[in-house]
Enzyme design. Structure first.
Site, PDB file in Angstrom:
ATOM      1  N   LYS A  49       0.626 -21.488  -6.111  1.00 50.21           N
ATOM      2  CA  LYS A  49       1.561 -21.147  -5.030  1.00 50.21           C
ATOM      3  C   LYS A  49       1.340 -19.698  -4.584  1.00 50.21           C
ATOM      4  O   LYS A  49       1.312 -19.402  -3.391  1.00 50.21           O
ATOM      5  CB  LYS A  49       3.006 -21.383  -5.495  1.00 50.21           C
ATOM      6  CG  LYS A  49       3.329 -22.866  -5.561  1.00 50.21           C
ATOM      7  CD  LYS A  49       4.578 -23.207  -6.349  1.00 50.21           C
ATOM      8  CE  LYS A  49       4.665 -24.736  -6.517  1.00 50.21           C
ATOM      9  NZ  LYS A  49       5.734 -25.182  -7.383  1.00 50.21           N
ATOM     10  N   GLN A  93      10.557 -22.648 -10.490  1.00 50.82           N
ATOM     11  CA  GLN A  93       9.639 -23.669 -11.003  1.00 50.82           C
ATOM     12  C   GLN A  93      10.339 -24.511 -12.077  1.00 50.82           C
ATOM     13  O   GLN A  93      10.884 -23.965 -13.034  1.00 50.82           O
ATOM     14  CB  GLN A  93       8.388 -22.987 -11.584  1.00 50.82           C
ATOM     15  CG  GLN A  93       7.320 -23.940 -12.025  1.00 50.82           C
ATOM     16  CD  GLN A  93       6.700 -24.728 -10.867  1.00 50.82           C
ATOM     17  OE1 GLN A  93       6.403 -24.191  -9.812  1.00 50.82           O
ATOM     18  NE2 GLN A  93       6.526 -26.024 -11.055  1.00 50.82           N
ATOM     19  N   ASP A 116      12.075 -25.459  -1.538  1.00 54.15           N
ATOM     20  CA  ASP A 116      11.754 -26.722  -2.219  1.00 54.15           C
ATOM     21  C   ASP A 116      12.631 -27.853  -1.677  1.00 54.15           C
ATOM     22  O   ASP A 116      12.361 -29.028  -1.928  1.00 54.15           O
ATOM     23  CB  ASP A 116      12.033 -26.587  -3.730  1.00 54.15           C
ATOM     24  CG  ASP A 116      10.757 -26.508  -4.550  1.00 54.15           C
ATOM     25  OD1 ASP A 116       9.705 -26.912  -4.034  1.00 54.15           O
ATOM     26  OD2 ASP A 116      10.836 -26.050  -5.706  1.00 54.15           O
TER      27      ASP A 116
END
Ligand code: NAP
Length: 280
Positions: A49, A93, A116
């Protein structure tokens, strides 16, 4: 033999578009990624990322916190990032260590920075079709289909897997685009028969090479979301690629399929968030 849908190629195109837009902006979009603990797979995802951000010219910050981090400390960091003007996207994460509630953590992220799209506000918006961010993996699948001019409208789409991050939103996005959608899971009776009905089959179950050629209607489009390891420890998908490519009309490989698209969509969401924050 099936056409191979290269997520790698399509993701490069998406990133080039994002880079071109970013170059024109005076204030760069910024993404903060938080990782708690030492999970090896998570470390790889986080590095990818950060690399993606670098490629398109975003500001990227990675917060690497120890396994022992308390909820209160993580909460404090997220609250600071929520008001940090340099940062447009905040990503925690997953998975988090067991002593921290993922749900509570996600709920702390400001929905307009939740790149997200896991916050209940963003998942709710998917239901109504009035979305702001789309969760990266299902959005990546839809983008791949669009790039290949594969319309889902009126098609019979079967999604295998009903997780909150892949299966359920995937089904909803396909429904929003007028597909007739069936969602299958571990309690589905006669999974093979269900899959064999699919014009477009999306598989997200986390079981290496589970879907074999006999699950596939000849000519179907097969999208393999799985990221698994085979008996030799090699990266593979949920679909038995070698067998299925002989029957399907089109198929995504693993690696080089849905994975790179997920990162491209994360960058796309971060750009959207930056624009929302007024960056030009
Ligand atoms: P998950 O949360 O473990 O959910 C798996 C789903 O598959 C569940 O709904 C489960 O059913 C269903 N399932 C399991 N075994 C099954 C079986 N034998 N028959 C039918 N359904 C079955 O997994 P996830 O997070 O959605 O991830 C799925 C896969 O995608 C994993 O390999 C993951 O690594 C990969 N993934 C890849 C990306 C990417 O960027 N490429 C992103 C996210 C995930 P129940 O609900 O009944 O238990």
């Amino acid at each position: 033999m099936a056409e191979i849908i290269s997520g790698k190629e399509i993701s490069e195109k998406v990133k080039a578009e994002i880079k071109a837009e970013t170059e024109k902006m005076k204030e760069k979009p910024g993404l903060a990624v938080i990782i708690v603990g030492e999970d090896p797979a998570s470390k790889v995802y986080v590095n990818n990322k950060a690399k993606g951000c670098e490629q398109v010219g975003f500001l990227s910050r990675v917060y690497r916190l120890p396994e022992s981090t308390r909820f209160e400390e993580l909460s404090e960091l997220i609250k600071q990032l929520n008001t940090d003007r340099e940062i447009d996207g905040i990503l925690v994460q997953l998975p988090l260590p067991k002593h921290i509630s993922e749900k509570e953590v996600i709920n702390l992220i400001t929905p307009t920075k939740d790149v997200d799209a896991f916050h209940p506000v963003n998942t709710g918006r998917i239901m109504t079709g009035d979305y702001y961010f789309l969760p990266c993996t299902p959005a990546g699948v839809m983008r791949m289909l669009r790039e290949k001019k594969i319309s889902v409208a009126g098609k019979k789409c079967v999604v295998v897997g009903r997780s909150n991050i892949v299966g359920k939103p995937q089904a909803m996005l396909m429904l929003n685009e007028s597909a007739t959608v069936t969602v299958c899971h571990s309690k589905t009776v006669n999974l093979k028969e269900e899959c064999r009905q699919a014009d477009i089959l999306v598989v997200a179950i986390g079981k290496a090479k589970f879907i074999t050629a006999d699950y596939i209607k000849p000519g179907a489009v097969v999208i393999d979301v799985g990221m698994d390891r085979d008996e030799n420890g090699k990266l593979c998908g949920d679909v038995d690629f070698e067998g299925v490519e002989k029957v399907a009309g089109a198929i995504t490989p693993v690696p080089g399929g849905v994975g790179p698209m997920t990162i491209a969509m994360l960058l796309s969401n971060t750009l959207t968030a930056a624009k929302y924050a007024g960056k030009k």
